[in-house]
Scaffold this active site. Sequence first.
Site, PDB file in Angstrom:
ATOM      1  N   ASN A   1       2.890   5.292  -7.918  1.00 19.35           N
ATOM      2  CA  ASN A   1       4.668   4.807  -8.405  1.00 19.35           C
ATOM      3  C   ASN A   1       4.448   4.172 -10.306  1.00 19.35           C
ATOM      4  OD1 ASN A   1       6.606   3.595  -8.935  1.00 19.35           O
ATOM      5  ND2 ASN A   1       6.249   2.276  -7.301  1.00 19.35           N
TER       6      ASN A   1
ATOM      7  N   ARG B   1       5.970   7.977  -5.708  1.00 19.29           N
ATOM      8  CA  ARG B   1       6.809   8.190  -5.145  1.00 19.29           C
ATOM      9  C   ARG B   1       7.805   8.222  -6.358  1.00 19.29           C
ATOM     10  NH1 ARG B   1       9.987   2.470  -7.223  1.00 19.29           N
ATOM     11  NH2 ARG B   1      11.600   2.720  -6.310  1.00 19.29           N
TER      12      ARG B   1
ATOM     13  N   HIS C   1      15.785   2.862  -2.062  1.00 17.97           N
ATOM     14  CA  HIS C   1      14.761   2.110  -1.034  1.00 17.97           C
ATOM     15  C   HIS C   1      14.703   3.564   0.379  1.00 17.97           C
ATOM     16  CE1 HIS C   1      16.504  -1.581  -2.939  1.00 17.97           C
ATOM     17  NE2 HIS C   1      14.875  -0.990  -3.061  1.00 17.97           N
TER      18      HIS C   1
ATOM     19  N   ARG D   1      20.749  -7.660 -10.544  1.00 17.05           N
ATOM     20  CA  ARG D   1      22.152  -7.038 -10.864  1.00 17.05           C
ATOM     21  C   ARG D   1      23.317  -6.975  -9.896  1.00 17.05           C
ATOM     22  NH1 ARG D   1      18.736  -2.028  -8.227  1.00 17.05           N
ATOM     23  NH2 ARG D   1      16.595  -3.091  -8.473  1.00 17.05           N
TER      24      ARG D   1
ATOM     25  N   GLU E   1       5.403   1.847   2.400  1.00 19.44           N
ATOM     26  CA  GLU E   1       6.156   2.805   1.060  1.00 19.44           C
ATOM     27  C   GLU E   1       5.010   3.614   0.894  1.00 19.44           C
ATOM     28  OE1 GLU E   1       8.650  -0.627  -1.191  1.00 19.44           O
ATOM     29  OE2 GLU E   1      10.089   1.036  -1.320  1.00 19.44           O
TER      30      GLU E   1
END
Length: 399
Positions: A7, A91, A181, A242, A384
């Site tokens: 990643n 990823r 996601h 955020r 993941e």
Amino acid sequence: MKIFVINAGSSSLKYQLIDMATEEVMAKGLCERIGIEGSKLTHKPTGKNPFEAEKPMPSHTDAIKMVLDALCDKDHGVISSLSEISAVGHRVVHGGETFSCSTIINEDVKRALEICSEFAPLHNPANLIGINAIEEAMGKDVPQVGVFDTAFHQTMPSKAFMYGIPYKYYEKDKIRRYGFHGTSHRFVSGEAAKFFGKPIEELKIITVHLGNGSSVAAVKYGKVIDTSMGFTPLAGMLMGTRCGCIDPAIIPILMDKYNMSTSDVNNMMNKDSGVYGISGVSSDFRDLAVAASEGNKRAQLALDMFTYQTKSYIAAYAAAMGGVDAIVFTAGIGENSPSIREAAVEDMEFMGIKIDKDKNQIRGTVDVTAPDSKTKILVIPTNEELMIAKDTLQLIDNK
Ligand code: AMP
């Protein structure tokens, strides 16, 4: 078969080496501050002592070479040579409308990823650098696979992914909801189906990924029909820093009033907002819980907003799917915070949703459903990296 999962971020690189025979992590780690002074590798081989090295890493290729050396090292290594690595899974943040599933990387795919970089200017270029760095360090013969955050959401119907702005911006600029996601939502919805012992094609599942970034997805009969994040991962519920969805008219008003540039507002919305901006305390939910318990009203307000918005998405998606068999909580907050889970489904008995407050305190993969709840409520840790490794293995097996 051993699969190396990467990643790559703009100045960081996370990795795991997974033995697919057992699905166990052989080693994992992180390179930080790539291209910046103070680069550091933290390498954690399973069953051996962790290893840390502060050494200059001017580029991602240098970082990857250091990681590969660490994996083969006689003291803290876990393999004897790089030839033990069958393939590399990456990823990739944004696959646009081009990628609705994982794919083997070739020159055409790389070109398509460059085009998608327009949508994720901070992430996709870093993912591409990671792909090229592996090619440089391991040679072109090692198969590489891209697994996209956006891919699982590509099944959304246009009524869910279109925005109410002139159609030309979709046609010309591909402005639409993509969702993120996706690898996590796919993994936990698949695990939920296993829990039921039923095919996913027979289930209506709401997956609630609550972490630093948070998103909710409606997975009807195995296909996403709606999700809370949008064109970018800024949309949806408020998150750590955020803002999530706000009235879009606020932006030009603030820009005019405070003479803010586009980068000023982008920073404000991405880094200074969310539960951090509301509380003024922290973006970490553990700090917020402590502050709220000590009477900090803004910390409590941030937590209340977060759980209220989560609940709103759960209710909306139950309506969108015409019912819900399971709600699955996952990621840092979803897996670890009983109080957030409880508040997010509070007073939903009228919809057949009721949590068992005692079971909700148990850690790990757990069914926290009250006996009289129609809908199952599950906590399933996301993975993941394993999902990326499984896709990689499947694609190279079928090659
Ligand atoms: P993630 O992005 O999935 O790694 O989630 C990271 C977030 O999980 C952190 O910012 C914390 O706010 C949250 N988190 C981790 N552990 C706990 C915990 N025990 N209670 C509440 N929140 C937690």
